[in-house]
Design an enzyme around this catalytic site. Structure first.
Site, mmCIF file in Angstrom:
data_model
loop_
_atom_site.group_PDB
_atom_site.id
_atom_site.type_symbol
_atom_site.label_atom_id
_atom_site.label_comp_id
_atom_site.label_asym_id
_atom_site.label_seq_id
_atom_site.Cartn_x
_atom_site.Cartn_y
_atom_site.Cartn_z
ATOM 1 N N THR A 14 -99.343 -22.766 118.929
ATOM 2 C CA THR A 14 -99.989 -23.562 117.816
ATOM 3 C C THR A 14 -99.579 -22.900 116.527
ATOM 4 O O THR A 14 -99.149 -21.946 116.497
ATOM 5 C CB THR A 14 -101.582 -23.777 118.266
ATOM 6 O OG1 THR A 14 -102.019 -22.499 117.958
ATOM 7 C CG2 THR A 14 -101.679 -24.198 119.296
ATOM 8 N N ASP A 15 -99.805 -24.005 115.409
ATOM 9 C CA ASP A 15 -99.709 -23.523 114.236
ATOM 10 C C ASP A 15 -101.096 -23.044 113.479
ATOM 11 O O ASP A 15 -101.907 -23.170 114.298
ATOM 12 C CB ASP A 15 -98.885 -24.511 113.416
ATOM 13 C CG ASP A 15 -99.632 -25.928 113.285
ATOM 14 O OD1 ASP A 15 -101.096 -25.789 113.481
ATOM 15 O OD2 ASP A 15 -99.103 -26.923 112.656
ATOM 16 N N PHE A 16 -100.887 -22.839 112.199
ATOM 17 C CA PHE A 16 -102.343 -22.321 111.529
ATOM 18 C C PHE A 16 -103.328 -23.423 111.498
ATOM 19 O O PHE A 16 -104.478 -22.748 111.771
ATOM 20 C CB PHE A 16 -101.847 -22.288 109.856
ATOM 21 C CG PHE A 16 -103.169 -21.510 109.297
ATOM 22 C CD1 PHE A 16 -103.377 -20.177 109.389
ATOM 23 C CD2 PHE A 16 -103.749 -22.298 108.427
ATOM 24 C CE1 PHE A 16 -104.507 -19.696 108.690
ATOM 25 C CE2 PHE A 16 -104.697 -21.683 107.615
ATOM 26 C CZ PHE A 16 -105.202 -20.250 107.876
#
Length: 128
Positions: A14-16
């Site tokens: 996942t990203d931020f």
């Protein structure tokens, strides 16, 4: 034949914002293609030893809806078309019935010099 590969989304995927980073879908579908080829009885290490490898030539991807941390996804892979040296895969990533991502991936067989070559006979036999 539709090959189905279960994939769980881990934090590292996942990203931020907590959604799957776009490039990770390419990793998921790579695994789907690899497992489909393995299930066809094709050993890519043996292919490499014989001087033939697969190379992705083209990817047409559509990101339709985000996947999130801990989602359970399924990568569905089918061979759309095939020629003597090329295969086109249709790949979909789903969460339940929801289609999140779709891609058309063109894969070519190349020799040690990087030139196109025929798909190994076992692949051509298994695809007919």
């Amino acid at each position: 034949m539709i090959h189905k590969l279960p994939v769980r989304v881990y934090y590292e995927d996942t990203d931020f914002g907590g959604i799957v980073y776009y490039a990770n879908y390419l990793k998921f579908i790579e695994r789907g293609r690899s497992e489909l080829v393995r299930d066809m009885g094709i050993d890519q290490k043996v292919m490499k030893d014989e001087g033939v490898v697969f190379a992705v030539r083209k990817v047409e991807a559509d990101y339709l809806s985000p996947a999130k941390y801990d989602d359970e996804l399924v990568v569905e892979t089918t061979i759309q078309t095939q020629t003597a040296a090329r295969m086109v895969f249709l790949q979909e990533v789903k969460r339940g019935r929801d289609l999140l991502f779709t891609a058309l991936v063109t894969v070519v067989a190349i020799n040690e010099a990087g030139q196109p070559t025929r798909l190994p006979a076992i692949i051509r036999r298994n695809l007919h």
